[in-house]
Design a protein around this motif. Structure first.
Motif, PDB file in Angstrom:
ATOM      1  N   GLY A  90       0.818  -1.213   0.000  1.00  0.00           N
ATOM      2  CA  GLY A  90       0.000   0.000   0.000  1.00  0.00           C
ATOM      3  C   GLY A  90       0.853   1.266   0.000  1.00  0.00           C
ATOM      4  O   GLY A  90       0.347   2.384  -0.030  1.00  0.00           O
ATOM      5  N   GLU A  91       2.169   1.093   0.010  1.00  0.00           N
ATOM      6  CA  GLU A  91       3.081   2.230   0.020  1.00  0.00           C
ATOM      7  C   GLU A  91       3.036   2.952  -1.325  1.00  0.00           C
ATOM      8  O   GLU A  91       2.853   2.317  -2.378  1.00  0.00           O
ATOM      9  CB  GLU A  91       4.494   1.665   0.253  1.00  0.00           C
ATOM     10  N   MET A  92       3.194   4.284  -1.299  1.00  0.00           N
ATOM     11  CA  MET A  92       3.234   5.031  -2.560  1.00  0.00           C
ATOM     12  C   MET A  92       4.674   5.051  -3.093  1.00  0.00           C
ATOM     13  O   MET A  92       5.614   5.401  -2.357  1.00  0.00           O
ATOM     14  CB  MET A  92       2.735   6.467  -2.352  1.00  0.00           C
ATOM     15  N   LEU A  93       4.830   4.628  -4.314  1.00  0.00           N
ATOM     16  CA  LEU A  93       6.161   4.546  -4.933  1.00  0.00           C
ATOM     17  C   LEU A  93       6.301   5.635  -5.988  1.00  0.00           C
ATOM     18  O   LEU A  93       5.401   5.833  -6.808  1.00  0.00           O
ATOM     19  CB  LEU A  93       6.345   3.176  -5.609  1.00  0.00           C
ATOM     20  N   GLN A  94       7.432   6.303  -5.972  1.00  0.00           N
ATOM     21  CA  GLN A  94       7.687   7.360  -6.952  1.00  0.00           C
ATOM     22  C   GLN A  94       8.114   6.739  -8.293  1.00  0.00           C
ATOM     23  O   GLN A  94       9.157   6.082  -8.360  1.00  0.00           O
ATOM     24  CB  GLN A  94       8.810   8.280  -6.439  1.00  0.00           C
TER      25      GLN A  94
END
Ligand code: SF4
Ligand code: SF4
Length: 319
Positions: A90-94
């Motif tokens: 669920g982490e936001m990845l760049q």
């Protein structure tokens, strides 16, 4: 040059293929094609040069890899872009974006991208290097009545290499197939005759004007070459991609059936290949340009077209 050392450009090698001729086969896909089919499900096959591809789902984000690709690109062709949510955490990845107008496909970024989100599509092989790879699967060919298929792109665009690898496989006693658009001078196609057991032969439209308008080239050479292969005693599996709003009308399918009948016993089977849109995502790996999508033909329509071809006495399958 010694034939073993001739170099060809390959964009994929697929083992255990059961779609590219009889039995279990290994198919080598050569890069570059003179046609521009808008529905092409392998857009990476079209250009002759190696192309930088980026698969967003493999990208782990710039934070984890410390922006290795951005730092590696001396031309400044990679920039941070929107974020993507990691499906597991669920982490936001760049994410990144490749500026295609600046990128020269040098591959420096791909060399430092450890998850292989970035990779260069298109690798040079000598005939012998490819032969050694194809021979790894030899026991499967023998057990299944299979062999090797040379495909593309358009393999005849790399004719010296294609002829040499077909010849090399025949020297090993392996069944060979050539998957071709048929768009090449007859003198080029004729060079493959002694080394090719089966031709997988695409027919896209019987109206040359429409063929040229949509695909970029007329069809006369393609039809003439099919006649010449038949006259030379070669076997053809005819393949017809069924494309909505292009060639899926009964009139065109009936005309194609008539043409196949004229080729007589050379045509062992006609394979109808319904359009699918699985290739659409691949366009975004190599380009920013959106690609037009169509609705795949229904099962009922495919059955109707199959019946039209069968009425002409042809052996027809739907892939
Ligand atoms: S493309 Fe590769 S190097 Fe670039 S941010 Fe993604 S994982 Fe890192
Ligand atoms: S292939 Fe070369 S020019 Fe293109 S983005 Fe990668 S490093 Fe930059």
């Amino acid at each position: 040059m010694d034939e073993k050392n001739l170099v060809g450009r390959i964009y994929d090698i697929q083992g255990f293929s059961v779609q590219d001729g009889p039995g279990i086969r290994t198919t080598a896909f050569l890069k570059g094609c003179p046609l521009r089919c808008p529905w092409c499900h392998s857009p990476e096959s079209q250009a002759f040069y190696p192309q930088l591809s980026w698969v967003s789902m493999r990208c782990q984000g710039t934070a984890l890899c410390e922006s290795r690709c951005i730092k590696a690109c001396a031309k400044g062709a990679i920039e941070p872009a929107e974020q993507r949510e990691d499906a597991k955490t669920g982490e936001m990845l760049q994410m990144i974006h490749v500026k295609r107008d600046i990128c020269d496909n040098c591959g420096d970024c791909a060399r430092v991208c450890y998850p292989k989100a970035l990779y260069l599509c298109g690798e040079d092989y000598t005939v012998e290097k490819l032969a050694q790879r194809l021979l790894q699967d030899k026991k499967f060919y023998a057990r299944s009545g299979g062999g090797v298929t040379i495909s593309g792109g358009e393999a005849l665009s790399q004719a010296d290499f294609t002829v040499a690898i077909l010849k090399r496989m025949k020297a090993e006693g392996i069944h060979t197939a050539l998957d071709t658009t048929g768009f090449a001078p007859w003198e080029t196609l004729a060079r493959t005759l002694p080394w090719t057991d089966l031709y997988l032969y695409d027919l896209k439209h019987m109206d040359s004007e429409k063929h040229k308008q949509v695909i970029g080239v007329p069809n006369e050479t393609i039809l003439d070459n099919a006649r010449k292969l038949a006259a030379a005693g070669k076997k053809l599996q005819v393949r017809i991609p069924v494309i909505p709003m292009f060639n899926n009308d009964v009139e065109n399918i009936r005309a194609t059936a008539q043409f196949c009948r004229e080729l007589g016993e050379a045509v062992t089977v006609v394979q109808l290949l319904p359009y699918h849109n699985l290739g659409v995502a691949k366009y975004l790996r190599i380009s920013d340009k959106p690609v037009a999508e169509a609705t795949p033909p229904s099962d009922a329509q495919m059955q109707k077209l199959k019946a039209v071809m069968e009425e002409a006495g042809l052996n027809v399958t739907i892939h």
